[in-house]
Structure formats: C-alpha cells, structure tokens
Design a protein around this motif. Structure first.
Motif, PDB file in Angstrom:
ATOM      1  N   GLU A 268       0.843  -1.205   0.000  1.00 12.64           N
ATOM      2  CA  GLU A 268       0.000   0.000   0.000  1.00 12.64           C
ATOM      3  C   GLU A 268       0.879   1.257   0.000  1.00 12.64           C
ATOM      4  N   GLU A 269       2.021   1.151   0.663  1.00 16.46           N
ATOM      5  CA  GLU A 269       2.967   2.274   0.715  1.00 16.46           C
ATOM      6  C   GLU A 269       3.455   2.633  -0.698  1.00 16.46           C
ATOM      7  N   HIS A 270       3.810   1.587  -1.424  1.00 17.26           N
ATOM      8  CA  HIS A 270       4.283   1.769  -2.802  1.00 17.26           C
ATOM      9  C   HIS A 270       3.189   2.419  -3.649  1.00 17.26           C
ATOM     10  N   LEU A 271       1.957   1.935  -3.478  1.00 20.59           N
ATOM     11  CA  LEU A 271       0.812   2.470  -4.225  1.00 20.59           C
ATOM     12  C   LEU A 271       0.642   3.969  -3.943  1.00 20.59           C
ATOM     13  N   MET A 272       0.669   4.345  -2.674  1.00 22.85           N
ATOM     14  CA  MET A 272       0.460   5.757  -2.328  1.00 22.85           C
ATOM     15  C   MET A 272       1.630   6.622  -2.802  1.00 22.85           C
ATOM     16  N   ASP A 273       2.849   6.079  -2.724  1.00 20.49           N
ATOM     17  CA  ASP A 273       4.011   6.821  -3.230  1.00 20.49           C
ATOM     18  C   ASP A 273       3.855   7.095  -4.718  1.00 20.49           C
ATOM     19  N   ALA A 274       3.331   6.095  -5.452  1.00 19.91           N
ATOM     20  CA  ALA A 274       3.152   6.242  -6.900  1.00 19.91           C
ATOM     21  C   ALA A 274       2.116   7.319  -7.213  1.00 19.91           C
ATOM     22  N   VAL A 275       1.048   7.424  -6.387  1.00 18.12           N
ATOM     23  CA  VAL A 275       0.042   8.482  -6.584  1.00 18.12           C
ATOM     24  C   VAL A 275       0.708   9.839  -6.365  1.00 18.12           C
ATOM     25  N   ARG A 276       1.546   9.902  -5.316  1.00 19.30           N
ATOM     26  CA  ARG A 276       2.155  11.187  -4.926  1.00 19.30           C
ATOM     27  C   ARG A 276       3.264  11.641  -5.877  1.00 19.30           C
ATOM     28  N   GLU A 277       3.655  10.762  -6.820  1.00 14.51           N
ATOM     29  CA  GLU A 277       4.621  11.199  -7.843  1.00 14.51           C
ATOM     30  C   GLU A 277       4.071  12.399  -8.613  1.00 14.51           C
ATOM     31  N   ASN A 278       2.729  12.392  -8.806  1.00 11.00           N
ATOM     32  CA  ASN A 278       2.113  13.458  -9.601  1.00 11.00           C
ATOM     33  C   ASN A 278       1.171  14.348  -8.809  1.00 11.00           C
ATOM     34  N   TYR A 279       1.102  14.156  -7.489  1.00 11.87           N
ATOM     35  CA  TYR A 279       0.116  14.924  -6.720  1.00 11.87           C
ATOM     36  C   TYR A 279       0.592  15.155  -5.296  1.00 11.87           C
ATOM     37  N   SER A 280       0.565  16.415  -4.890  1.00  9.04           N
ATOM     38  CA  SER A 280       1.050  16.712  -3.545  1.00  9.04           C
ATOM     39  C   SER A 280      -0.075  17.102  -2.586  1.00  9.04           C
ATOM     40  N   GLY A 281      -1.343  17.054  -3.068  1.00  9.24           N
ATOM     41  CA  GLY A 281      -2.473  17.424  -2.206  1.00  9.24           C
ATOM     42  C   GLY A 281      -2.887  16.289  -1.278  1.00  9.24           C
ATOM     43  N   GLU A 282      -3.975  16.517  -0.554  1.00 11.45           N
ATOM     44  CA  GLU A 282      -4.496  15.541   0.403  1.00 11.45           C
ATOM     45  C   GLU A 282      -5.052  14.323  -0.340  1.00 11.45           C
ATOM     46  N   VAL A 283      -4.529  13.169  -0.041  1.00  7.70           N
ATOM     47  CA  VAL A 283      -5.031  11.942  -0.669  1.00  7.70           C
ATOM     48  C   VAL A 283      -4.906  10.803   0.333  1.00  7.70           C
ATOM     49  N   GLN A 284      -5.919   9.941   0.330  1.00 11.95           N
ATOM     50  CA  GLN A 284      -5.943   8.877   1.336  1.00 11.95           C
ATOM     51  C   GLN A 284      -6.402   7.564   0.719  1.00 11.95           C
ATOM     52  N   LEU A 285      -5.822   6.477   1.200  1.00 11.40           N
ATOM     53  CA  LEU A 285      -6.244   5.150   0.754  1.00 11.40           C
ATOM     54  C   LEU A 285      -7.542   4.795   1.472  1.00 11.40           C
ATOM     55  N   GLY A 286      -8.565   4.449   0.707  1.00 11.04           N
ATOM     56  CA  GLY A 286      -9.852   4.133   1.330  1.00 11.04           C
ATOM     57  C   GLY A 286      -9.840   2.774   2.001  1.00 11.04           C
ATOM     58  N   GLU A 287     -10.768   2.607   2.946  1.00  8.14           N
ATOM     59  CA  GLU A 287     -11.015   1.299   3.543  1.00  8.14           C
ATOM     60  C   GLU A 287     -12.505   1.216   3.847  1.00  8.14           C
ATOM     61  N   ASP A 288     -12.998   0.010   3.991  1.00  7.17           N
ATOM     62  CA  ASP A 288     -14.431  -0.170   4.222  1.00  7.17           C
ATOM     63  C   ASP A 288     -14.849   0.547   5.503  1.00  7.17           C
ATOM     64  N   LEU A 289     -15.956   1.262   5.414  1.00  8.12           N
ATOM     65  CA  LEU A 289     -16.559   2.027   6.514  1.00  8.12           C
ATOM     66  C   LEU A 289     -15.760   3.270   6.904  1.00  8.12           C
ATOM     67  N   LEU A 290     -14.888   3.695   6.020  1.00  7.97           N
ATOM     68  CA  LEU A 290     -14.245   5.003   6.195  1.00  7.97           C
ATOM     69  C   LEU A 290     -15.246   6.044   5.666  1.00  7.97           C
ATOM     70  N   ALA A 291     -15.473   7.087   6.468  1.00  6.53           N
ATOM     71  CA  ALA A 291     -16.465   8.086   6.079  1.00  6.53           C
ATOM     72  C   ALA A 291     -15.813   9.454   5.988  1.00  6.53           C
ATOM     73  N   VAL A 292     -16.429  10.313   5.197  1.00  7.05           N
ATOM     74  CA  VAL A 292     -15.935  11.687   5.113  1.00  7.05           C
ATOM     75  C   VAL A 292     -17.119  12.637   5.243  1.00  7.05           C
ATOM     76  N   ASP A 293     -17.021  13.555   6.195  1.00  2.00           N
ATOM     77  CA  ASP A 293     -18.007  14.619   6.355  1.00  2.00           C
ATOM     78  C   ASP A 293     -17.521  15.820   5.566  1.00  2.00           C
ATOM     79  N   ILE A 294     -18.352  16.264   4.648  1.00  2.00           N
ATOM     80  CA  ILE A 294     -17.974  17.399   3.803  1.00  2.00           C
ATOM     81  C   ILE A 294     -18.812  18.595   4.221  1.00  2.00           C
ATOM     82  N   GLY A 295     -18.199  19.487   4.987  1.00  2.00           N
ATOM     83  CA  GLY A 295     -18.874  20.708   5.431  1.00  2.00           C
ATOM     84  C   GLY A 295     -17.977  21.886   5.136  1.00  2.00           C
ATOM     85  N   GLU A 296     -17.881  22.811   6.092  1.00  2.00           N
ATOM     86  CA  GLU A 296     -16.938  23.940   5.962  1.00  2.00           C
ATOM     87  C   GLU A 296     -15.539  23.388   5.707  1.00  2.00           C
TER      88      GLU A 296
END
Ligand SMILES: [Zn+2]
Ligand SMILES: [Zn+2]
Length: 304
Positions: A268-296
């Motif tokens: 998973e580390e390798h996978l995330m490193d590969a994503v970050r080769e082209n992106y420096s913003g907030e990014v997270q590996l999902g998992e079952d029942l991980l939730a995100v509240d989108i407000g302010e």
C-alpha cells in the motif's frame, strides 16, 4: 458582561449560509472482483442531515455494511449503478429483498447505464418464487417494495431533492460501454464517485470544484505484468496511480479518496508513493466504513 458573552455565543451558533450543510460519504466496500474479507464489493453511501440516503453501486456485502452502520435498506432513496460489471451489482438483490422484508412499501428505484432496466427485470424474475410465497403469507401485493430499473440514456442531472442533486457523466472503462461516474452536489458541498474508469478527461471536467473525489485505482508489480499479459489488458481499463495523481492534480479537491483498489503484488505504501509522484495534495487510501463529512472543512473518520 453576560449579555456580551450571550451575543458572542449567538454569533457562534448561527451558521453562515450553507455552513450547516454537511454531506457524508461512506465507503461501504473498497474491493474488486476477487473476494476479500477486508474489502467488500464497490458501494458508497451518501447521506445528508435531512435523512437523504443514496447508494452508489451495490457490490458484494453491501447489505452487511449497511447493517454495520445501522442503516436499513428500506430507507434508501435511490440506487445508482456505475456500470454492469458484477462486482458493482452482486449485492443489489440482498439490498432490495431485505428492504421488502422490512416492509418497504415504495418501489426502490435503480438508475444506471443502458442494460440496468433489463438487469432489474431479470433479477425480479429470478426471485419470483420467493416473492410469491412471501406475498401469499403477508397478503402484500408483489408490487409492494418493488424494484424498478431505469436506464440513463444521457449524461446530466438524474436526481434532485431540495438542495441535493446527482449528475451522471460518462467515464472511460475500456470495452465496458457505457460506464458512468456520478457527482453529488448538496448546496455548496460536493463529492464525485468515479466508478471504474481509466484516465478520463470527462471525469475531470465534471469534477472541477468538487470537495472530495472518490476514485478507483489499479496497480500491478512489474513481475506480475511480465508473467501475465492479460493483466496488462485489465490495467488498461483502470487508472494507474500515476494517472490518478494527474487527475487529482487537475481537479484539486480538498481530498482524494482511493477505492476499488485493484492491487496485484505491491505494498500500500508503494501504491500511495506512486500516486504522490504526480500529486502533492491531500489523498488517502480508502477502507471499508471510512467516512468523510464534507462541510466547511472535510473530516475523515471510521464508522466501525
Ligand atoms: Zn468494471
Ligand atoms: Zn469494478
């Protein structure tokens, strides 16, 4: 003095326009076709504080994950399907039949690309004996808690209720045509669900300005790719981590969340490193029942 404190408290308690609107997206399943006890099949639940409950895809184990959230499938307002690969559909019968068991009266509408309507009709036919027997026992008609399928023929807005709006758009899942992604807007909040796709300009266009992008990803080790040429073909209709980095870079969401994690032989580390080769913003590996509240702001937490 206390009057001043009271005034300040009131100011703090009165939300700015739109600030009370929190859109919640929960990953019910982050897996792919091969069974995985940690990652159930593709499904995302999107909820609002007003009780809206929209389900996107219904892969393996969706009903079990809903149960873990204490959400009854009888409460679902709509089901949206991204495409007709079985890993996005195989849990739909469970979701529907359990809703009937819980005395859902209204039909459960399932919207998806062309072929959805016929899929639903065939599913209903497959369970005809169960439905007849239960109807005889309960005295309820076969149509009570019915399942209804609807094909989405054109991209555009496919559902609205109050400030809630769902837009369907085409994505590029190789030979699987048509395949859809969805954008959910709730007032000023928004989340995009990619479905299965390789790098898609159309997705980028529809995701502009979105707070959160829930996107699929696929990776295989060089060794496995060399050994199995078929794997290369599978990868071509999905998004590599490097491509995903570019997609997120174009969209610049507050959060990128990875799901449908097709991982052949890398950490998973390798996978995330590969994503970050082209992106420096907030990014997270999902998992079952991980939730995100989108407000302010956007906050991520576990619901299990
Ligand atoms: Zn697929
Ligand atoms: Zn899939």
């Amino acid at each position: 003095m206390s009057r001043i404190i009271g005034f300040i408290l009131v100011l703090l308690l009165v939300p700015a326009a739109g600030s009370a609107q929190v859109l919640t997206a929960t990953l019910l399943g982050t897996g792919t076709p091969p069974p995985d006890i940690e990652r159930f099949g593709a499904a995302v639940l999107v909820e609002t504080p007003e009780g809206d409950k929209l389900l996107f895809d219904a892969g393996r184990g969706t009903m079990l994950r809903l149960k873990q959230l204490k959400v009854s499938s009888a409460q679902l307002d709509r089901v949206f399907i991204t495409h007709l690969h079985f890993d996005h559909l195989v849990g739909l019968d469970d979701v529907w039949l359990v809703a009937r068991l819980w005395q859902r009266k209204a039909p459960l509408m399932v919207l998806g690309p062309s072929g959805t309507e016929i899929f639903v009709e065939n599913l209903k036919q497959a369970y005809i004996r169960d439905r007849e027997v239960r109807s005889e026992q309960s005295g309820l008609s076969l149509e009570t808690g019915d399942l209804r399928g609807m094909d989405i023929a054109e991209s555009g807005v496919v559902y609205t209720r109050g400030d809630l709006k769902v837009t369907a758009f085409w994505v590029d899942h190789g030979h699987v045509k048509p395949a859809l992604g969805y954008r959910v807007d709730y007032g000023p909040r928004s989340v995009v669900i990619s479905g299965d796709t390789t790098y898609s300009e159309n997705l980028i266009r529809h995701a502009r300005g979105a707070d959160v992008v829930i996107h699929e990803v696929a990776i295989a080790s060089e060794k496995l790719l060399a050994r199995n040429p078929r794997l290369g073909k599978v990868m071509a209709s999905h998004t590599t981590p490097q491509q995903l980095g570019k997609v997120l870079g174009e969209i610049q969401p507050k959060l990128g969340l990875l799901t449908h994690i097709l991982n052949y032989g890398v950490t998973e580390e390798h996978l995330m490193d590969a994503v970050r080769e082209n992106y420096s913003g907030e990014v997270q590996l999902g998992e079952d029942l991980l939730a995100v509240d989108i407000g302010e702001s956007v906050s991520v937490y576990r619901r299990r």
